[in-house]
Enzyme design. Structure first.
Site, PDB file in Angstrom:
ATOM      1  N   HIS A  12       0.853  -1.207   0.000  1.00 52.77           N
ATOM      2  CA  HIS A  12       0.000   0.000   0.000  1.00 52.77           C
ATOM      3  C   HIS A  12       0.883   1.251   0.000  1.00 52.77           C
ATOM      4  O   HIS A  12       1.330   1.706   1.052  1.00 52.77           O
ATOM      5  CB  HIS A  12      -0.903  -0.008   1.247  1.00 52.77           C
ATOM      6  CG  HIS A  12      -1.967   1.038   1.213  1.00 52.77           C
ATOM      7  ND1 HIS A  12      -3.288   0.764   1.500  1.00 52.77           N
ATOM      8  CD2 HIS A  12      -1.929   2.376   0.945  1.00 52.77           C
ATOM      9  CE1 HIS A  12      -4.003   1.865   1.421  1.00 52.77           C
ATOM     10  NE2 HIS A  12      -3.191   2.870   1.074  1.00 52.77           N
ATOM     11  N   HIS A  14       1.383   5.304  -1.734  1.00 54.36           N
ATOM     12  CA  HIS A  14       0.955   6.439  -2.563  1.00 54.36           C
ATOM     13  C   HIS A  14       2.212   7.057  -3.176  1.00 54.36           C
ATOM     14  O   HIS A  14       2.898   7.849  -2.529  1.00 54.36           O
ATOM     15  CB  HIS A  14       0.185   7.457  -1.724  1.00 54.36           C
ATOM     16  CG  HIS A  14      -1.076   6.903  -1.151  1.00 54.36           C
ATOM     17  ND1 HIS A  14      -2.269   6.929  -1.828  1.00 54.36           N
ATOM     18  CD2 HIS A  14      -1.324   6.263   0.019  1.00 54.36           C
ATOM     19  CE1 HIS A  14      -3.208   6.336  -1.100  1.00 54.36           C
ATOM     20  NE2 HIS A  14      -2.657   5.924   0.030  1.00 54.36           N
ATOM     21  N   LYS A  96      -9.588  -0.463  -5.917  1.00 54.64           N
ATOM     22  CA  LYS A  96      -9.670   0.221  -4.630  1.00 54.64           C
ATOM     23  C   LYS A  96     -11.030   0.893  -4.461  1.00 54.64           C
ATOM     24  O   LYS A  96     -11.475   1.652  -5.324  1.00 54.64           O
ATOM     25  CB  LYS A  96      -8.542   1.274  -4.532  1.00 54.64           C
ATOM     26  CG  LYS A  96      -8.490   2.032  -3.210  1.00 54.64           C
ATOM     27  CD  LYS A  96      -7.982   1.201  -2.058  1.00 54.64           C
ATOM     28  CE  LYS A  96      -8.086   1.915  -0.717  1.00 54.64           C
ATOM     29  NZ  LYS A  96      -6.948   2.771  -0.403  1.00 54.64           N
ATOM     30  N   HIS A 133     -10.979   1.074   1.688  1.00 48.52           N
ATOM     31  CA  HIS A 133     -10.786   2.095   2.722  1.00 48.52           C
ATOM     32  C   HIS A 133     -12.008   2.004   3.621  1.00 48.52           C
ATOM     33  O   HIS A 133     -13.101   2.429   3.237  1.00 48.52           O
ATOM     34  CB  HIS A 133     -10.653   3.493   2.113  1.00 48.52           C
ATOM     35  CG  HIS A 133     -10.388   4.542   3.155  1.00 48.52           C
ATOM     36  ND1 HIS A 133      -9.161   5.155   3.308  1.00 48.52           N
ATOM     37  CD2 HIS A 133     -11.169   5.034   4.155  1.00 48.52           C
ATOM     38  CE1 HIS A 133      -9.213   5.992   4.342  1.00 48.52           C
ATOM     39  NE2 HIS A 133     -10.427   5.939   4.865  1.00 48.52           N
ATOM     40  N   HIS A 171      -5.119  -0.700   5.919  1.00 53.47           N
ATOM     41  CA  HIS A 171      -4.703   0.102   7.082  1.00 53.47           C
ATOM     42  C   HIS A 171      -5.677   0.042   8.260  1.00 53.47           C
ATOM     43  O   HIS A 171      -6.252   1.035   8.647  1.00 53.47           O
ATOM     44  CB  HIS A 171      -4.425   1.564   6.680  1.00 53.47           C
ATOM     45  CG  HIS A 171      -5.405   2.187   5.722  1.00 53.47           C
ATOM     46  ND1 HIS A 171      -6.753   2.207   5.937  1.00 53.47           N
ATOM     47  CD2 HIS A 171      -5.209   2.805   4.532  1.00 53.47           C
ATOM     48  CE1 HIS A 171      -7.343   2.817   4.934  1.00 53.47           C
ATOM     49  NE2 HIS A 171      -6.427   3.181   4.067  1.00 53.47           N
ATOM     50  N   ASP A 244       0.746   2.354   3.747  1.00 57.96           N
ATOM     51  CA  ASP A 244      -0.074   3.545   3.474  1.00 57.96           C
ATOM     52  C   ASP A 244       0.791   4.805   3.511  1.00 57.96           C
ATOM     53  O   ASP A 244       0.337   5.866   3.943  1.00 57.96           O
ATOM     54  CB  ASP A 244      -1.249   3.671   4.462  1.00 57.96           C
ATOM     55  CG  ASP A 244      -2.273   4.699   3.991  1.00 57.96           C
ATOM     56  OD1 ASP A 244      -2.298   5.013   2.789  1.00 57.96           O
ATOM     57  OD2 ASP A 244      -3.045   5.194   4.833  1.00 57.96           O
TER      58      ASP A 244
HETATM   59  O1  DOR Z   1      -3.900   9.336   5.472  1.00 61.85           O
HETATM   60  C1  DOR Z   1      -4.209   9.011   4.341  1.00 61.85           C
HETATM   61  N1  DOR Z   1      -3.621   9.553   3.249  1.00 61.85           N
HETATM   62  N2  DOR Z   1      -5.174   8.097   4.179  1.00 61.85           N
HETATM   63  C2  DOR Z   1      -5.660   7.781   2.977  1.00 61.85           C
HETATM   64  O2  DOR Z   1      -6.553   6.982   2.906  1.00 61.85           O
HETATM   65  C3  DOR Z   1      -5.158   8.478   1.750  1.00 61.85           C
HETATM   66  C4  DOR Z   1      -3.832   9.001   1.951  1.00 61.85           C
HETATM   67  C5  DOR Z   1      -3.399   9.993   0.868  1.00 61.85           C
HETATM   68  O3  DOR Z   1      -3.545   9.673  -0.310  1.00 61.85           O
HETATM   69  O4  DOR Z   1      -2.900  11.059   1.222  1.00 61.85           O
HETATM   70 ZN    ZN Z   2      -3.753   4.831   1.390  1.00 66.40          ZN
END
Ligand code: DOR
Ligand code: ZN
Length: 345
Positions: A12, A14, A96, A133, A171, A244
């Site tokens: 996970h 980003h 997702k 989520h 998460h 995450d």
């Molecule tokens: O804290 C988070 N940031 N939770 C999420 O679900 C998305 C993520 C983000 O993309 O910044």
């Molecule tokens: Zn995430």
């Protein structure tokens, strides 16, 4: 003390887009052999073609041998055709589900899951996992209760309607979520972040508001943290590593309305080692980090190994992030584990 584990996966991440991707992938690939890229870009990755093009953009700036698997962003317009194409693509491993309004760039997510029944059935039939989520979006529900309410109101009925659908509850943050996964069948798994294993909402709020501890789902109580630690270090193999890691440019975090997300990539494996050591379970770290997720997704293990040493190091105060800077999680703190290198075999 030295520790060597089979090269782990981060299920996970980003990576963001544009110039920042290179900065994130550099940190992830120092510790992990493969990562699952989240699709919440702007605009989101709605089609296989978009998800695969994003994967290629990441791979272009990644070191040789690093693997990326992609995901689709579920919308109320997602078609069965798109699902079948994703299921047939070895590089697209999931879809997702963001409840609309739950988190960063979730506006195009789902308001009414009933609109997705055909798509969910196609996923169930084709074995394509749904990555969830797990928070309800309702002004009337306290932010600390949103995960638990989601389990009762959305996930339990969903799993009952689609008992063979592979689901990853992403998460997880509460004892209730651990109990849910433990009680569910083999098709339901969960990822656990390093920050939820090590921290509680006190770290976010006591003595001042600390924006770099703010993420969604928000940190919870110490009894929840304890349940996550027991799940991660326990024998059940349906709990596995997903950081995450969610970088935001420093000004977007340190703001009157700061974005949600902890950028843990630079420190991830060191934090997980610390958590496992706290629970006397360093011998389980490899299974959690390098095996269980691959087994759930039906993917091969990574080759090679990663070495860690019980040696102090200070986390940098900030790091480059595209044209700006990002504050890594634990910035300025001294950690007890250091990733010392990767061995190819
Ligand atoms: O804290 C988070 N940031 N939770 C999420 O679900 C998305 C993520 C983000 O993309 O910044
Ligand atoms: Zn995430």
């Amino acid at each position: 003390m030295e520790l060597s584990i089979a090269t782990p996966d981060d299920w996970h991440v980003h990576f963001r887009d544009g110039r920042a991707v290179g900065d994130v992938v550099r940190e992830v690939s120092r510790q992990f052999g493969r990562a699952l890229a989240m699709p919440n870009l702007r605009p989101p990755l709605r089609t296989c073609a978009e998800a695969l093009a994003y994967r290629r953009r990441i791979l272009q700036v990644a070191p040789e041998g690093f693997e990326v698997v992609a995901t689709l962003y579920l919308t109320e317009q997602t078609t069965v055709g798109e699902i079948l194409e994703a299921a047939a693509s070895p590089s697209v491993v999931g879809v997702k589900f963001y409840p609309a309004g739950a988190t960063t760039h979730s506006e195009d997510g789902i308001s009414d899951l009933a609109t997705c029944e055909e798509v969910l059935s196609a996923m169930e039939e084709s074995g394509l996992p749904l990555l969830v989520h797990g928070e309800v979006v309702d002004d009337g529900v306290d932010i600390f209760d949103r995960e638990e309410r989601f389990l009762d109101e959305v996930l339990a009925p969903l799993v009952a309607r689609h008992p063979r659908l592979k689901v990853v509850l992403e998460h997880i943050t509460t004892r209730a979520a651990v109990d849910f996964v433990n009680a569910a069948g083999p098709s339901v798994a969960a990822t656990i972040t390093a920050h939820h294993l090590l921290h509680t909402r006190n770290d976010l709020l006591v003595g001042g508001i600390r924006p770099h501890f703010y993420c969604l789902p928000v940190l919870k109580r110490s009894q929840d943290r304890r349940a996550l630690l027991e799940a991660a270090t326990g024998e059940r193999r349906r709990f596995f590593l997903g950081t995450d890691s969610a970088p935001h440019e420093v000004g977007r975090k340190e703001s009157a309305c700061g974005c949600a997300g902890c950028y843990t990539s630079p420190v991830a494996l060191a934090l997980y080692a610390t958590a496992f050591e706290e629970n006397g379970a360093l011998d389980r770290l490899e299974d959690f980090a390098s095996r269980r997720g691959a087994d759930f997704y039906g993917l091969p293990y990574n080759g090679g190994r990663v070495r860690l040493r019980r040696e102090k190091w200070e986390v940098p105060a900030s790091m480059p992030f595209g044209a700006g800077r990002v504050i890594p999680f634990a910035a300025g703190r001294t950690l007890t584990w250091t990733v010392t290198g990767r061995d190819p075999i």
